[in-house]
Design a protein around this motif. Structure first.
Motif, PDB file in Angstrom:
ATOM      1  N   PHE A 142      31.162  41.247  41.566  1.00  0.00           N
ATOM      2  CA  PHE A 142      32.272  40.428  41.065  1.00  0.00           C
ATOM      3  C   PHE A 142      31.944  38.938  41.171  1.00  0.00           C
ATOM      4  N   GLN A 143      30.766  38.590  40.658  1.00  0.00           N
ATOM      5  CA  GLN A 143      30.238  37.226  40.715  1.00  0.00           C
ATOM      6  C   GLN A 143      30.144  36.639  39.317  1.00  0.00           C
ATOM      7  N   PRO A 144      31.208  36.277  38.665  1.00  0.00           N
ATOM      8  CA  PRO A 144      32.604  36.308  39.071  1.00  0.00           C
ATOM      9  C   PRO A 144      33.300  37.557  38.536  1.00  0.00           C
ATOM     10  N   LEU A 145      34.554  37.707  38.895  1.00  0.00           N
ATOM     11  CA  LEU A 145      35.404  38.741  38.307  1.00  0.00           C
ATOM     12  C   LEU A 145      35.548  38.405  36.822  1.00  0.00           C
ATOM     13  N   HIS A 146      35.319  39.401  35.943  1.00  0.00           N
ATOM     14  CA  HIS A 146      35.422  39.128  34.513  1.00  0.00           C
ATOM     15  C   HIS A 146      36.244  40.208  33.813  1.00  0.00           C
ATOM     16  N   ILE A 147      36.416  40.062  32.513  1.00  0.00           N
ATOM     17  CA  ILE A 147      37.298  40.946  31.745  1.00  0.00           C
ATOM     18  C   ILE A 147      36.848  42.411  31.815  1.00  0.00           C
ATOM     19  N   GLY A 148      35.559  42.663  31.871  1.00  0.00           N
ATOM     20  CA  GLY A 148      35.074  44.035  32.013  1.00  0.00           C
ATOM     21  C   GLY A 148      35.512  44.656  33.329  1.00  0.00           C
ATOM     22  N   HIS A 149      35.400  43.892  34.403  1.00  0.00           N
ATOM     23  CA  HIS A 149      35.869  44.364  35.711  1.00  0.00           C
ATOM     24  C   HIS A 149      37.363  44.667  35.664  1.00  0.00           C
ATOM     25  N   THR A 150      38.132  43.732  35.114  1.00  0.00           N
ATOM     26  CA  THR A 150      39.584  43.908  35.112  1.00  0.00           C
ATOM     27  C   THR A 150      40.002  45.103  34.267  1.00  0.00           C
ATOM     28  N   HIS A 151      39.273  45.375  33.190  1.00  0.00           N
ATOM     29  CA  HIS A 151      39.576  46.553  32.361  1.00  0.00           C
ATOM     30  C   HIS A 151      39.392  47.835  33.179  1.00  0.00           C
ATOM     31  N   ILE A 152      38.298  47.914  33.901  1.00  0.00           N
ATOM     32  CA  ILE A 152      38.031  49.109  34.715  1.00  0.00           C
ATOM     33  C   ILE A 152      39.075  49.255  35.819  1.00  0.00           C
ATOM     34  N   ILE A 153      39.417  48.169  36.493  1.00  0.00           N
ATOM     35  CA  ILE A 153      40.396  48.241  37.580  1.00  0.00           C
ATOM     36  C   ILE A 153      41.763  48.657  37.043  1.00  0.00           C
ATOM     37  N   ARG A 154      42.160  48.139  35.894  1.00  0.00           N
ATOM     38  CA  ARG A 154      43.436  48.568  35.293  1.00  0.00           C
ATOM     39  C   ARG A 154      43.431  50.068  34.998  1.00  0.00           C
ATOM     40  N   LYS A 155      42.331  50.566  34.461  1.00  0.00           N
ATOM     41  CA  LYS A 155      42.196  52.006  34.178  1.00  0.00           C
ATOM     42  C   LYS A 155      42.304  52.804  35.475  1.00  0.00           C
ATOM     43  N   MET A 156      41.671  52.322  36.515  1.00  0.00           N
ATOM     44  CA  MET A 156      41.741  53.001  37.812  1.00  0.00           C
ATOM     45  C   MET A 156      43.176  53.052  38.332  1.00  0.00           C
ATOM     46  N   LEU A 157      43.886  51.949  38.210  1.00  0.00           N
ATOM     47  CA  LEU A 157      45.268  51.904  38.692  1.00  0.00           C
ATOM     48  C   LEU A 157      46.155  52.881  37.929  1.00  0.00           C
ATOM     49  N   GLU A 158      45.814  53.181  36.681  1.00  0.00           N
ATOM     50  CA  GLU A 158      46.547  54.180  35.901  1.00  0.00           C
ATOM     51  C   GLU A 158      46.197  55.599  36.344  1.00  0.00           C
ATOM     52  N   GLU A 159      44.959  55.820  36.757  1.00  0.00           N
ATOM     53  CA  GLU A 159      44.462  57.171  37.007  1.00  0.00           C
ATOM     54  C   GLU A 159      44.409  57.588  38.470  1.00  0.00           C
ATOM     55  N   CYS A 160      44.514  56.644  39.396  1.00  0.00           N
ATOM     56  CA  CYS A 160      44.296  56.945  40.816  1.00  0.00           C
ATOM     57  C   CYS A 160      45.497  56.543  41.669  1.00  0.00           C
ATOM     58  N   ASP A 161      45.774  57.353  42.688  1.00  0.00           N
ATOM     59  CA  ASP A 161      46.798  56.984  43.669  1.00  0.00           C
ATOM     60  C   ASP A 161      46.357  55.773  44.490  1.00  0.00           C
ATOM     61  N   LYS A 162      45.088  55.772  44.895  1.00  0.00           N
ATOM     62  CA  LYS A 162      44.501  54.663  45.651  1.00  0.00           C
ATOM     63  C   LYS A 162      43.266  54.176  44.909  1.00  0.00           C
ATOM     64  N   VAL A 163      43.092  52.864  44.876  1.00  0.00           N
ATOM     65  CA  VAL A 163      41.940  52.239  44.244  1.00  0.00           C
ATOM     66  C   VAL A 163      41.222  51.414  45.302  1.00  0.00           C
ATOM     67  N   ILE A 164      39.958  51.721  45.512  1.00  0.00           N
ATOM     68  CA  ILE A 164      39.151  50.978  46.471  1.00  0.00           C
ATOM     69  C   ILE A 164      38.136  50.148  45.683  1.00  0.00           C
ATOM     70  N   ILE A 165      38.169  48.853  45.910  1.00  0.00           N
ATOM     71  CA  ILE A 165      37.216  47.940  45.313  1.00  0.00           C
ATOM     72  C   ILE A 165      36.263  47.515  46.421  1.00  0.00           C
ATOM     73  N   ALA A 166      35.012  47.971  46.335  1.00  0.00           N
ATOM     74  CA  ALA A 166      33.999  47.607  47.321  1.00  0.00           C
ATOM     75  C   ALA A 166      33.238  46.400  46.778  1.00  0.00           C
ATOM     76  N   ILE A 167      33.408  45.273  47.431  1.00  0.00           N
ATOM     77  CA  ILE A 167      32.797  44.029  46.991  1.00  0.00           C
ATOM     78  C   ILE A 167      31.409  43.941  47.617  1.00  0.00           C
ATOM     79  N   GLY A 168      30.402  44.191  46.778  1.00  0.00           N
ATOM     80  CA  GLY A 168      29.022  44.269  47.236  1.00  0.00           C
ATOM     81  C   GLY A 168      28.415  42.913  47.553  1.00  0.00           C
ATOM     82  N   SER A 169      27.291  42.969  48.259  1.00  0.00           N
ATOM     83  CA  SER A 169      26.606  41.759  48.732  1.00  0.00           C
ATOM     84  C   SER A 169      27.594  40.844  49.445  1.00  0.00           C
TER      85      SER A 169
END
Length: 109
Positions: free
Chosen positions: A13-40
């Motif tokens: 997420f260096q930086p957070l961009h529209i592709g990231h946000t699209h995936i996270i929105r999809k996850m929030l629709e499909e998952c009870d819990k969403v874990i974002i592991a911020i690497g490095s």
């Protein structure tokens, strides 16, 4: 009812961009819990990793309604990154240690 109990998304997420946000929105629709592991997570101030973990966490929390469904966690690089066979075990151990959860869905972009 959600499709998955727990979804995991790993990124720098260096930086957070529209592709990231699209995936996270999809996850929030499909998952009870969403874990974002911020690497490095231990890296910042370099050309490859200009933002700190705290800054990247802030970007994500500002972009989404930050509630119990969304969990951000740091994921430091491994000391021996060439050992690809143990990467999954490393990630799942860190996620379980941080959140007490094991993902049943992994998202990528």
């Amino acid at each position: 009812m959600s499709k998955y109990k727990c979804g995991l998304y790993i990124g720098r997420f260096q930086p957070l961009h529209i592709g990231h946000t699209h995936i996270i929105r999809k996850m929030l629709e499909e998952c009870d819990k969403v874990i974002i592991a911020i690497g490095s997570a231990q890296e910042s101030g370099t050309k490859r990793n200009p933002f700190s973990y705290a800054e990247r966490h802030y970007f994500i929390s500002e972009a989404f309604n930050y509630d119990d469904a969304l969990i951000c966690m740091p994921l430091k690089d491994r000391e021996n990154p060439s050992d690809d066979a143990s990467w999954g075990d490393y990630v799942f151990a860190r996620v379980n240690q941080w959140c007490g959860l094991i993902p049943d869905a992994i998202y990528e972009g």
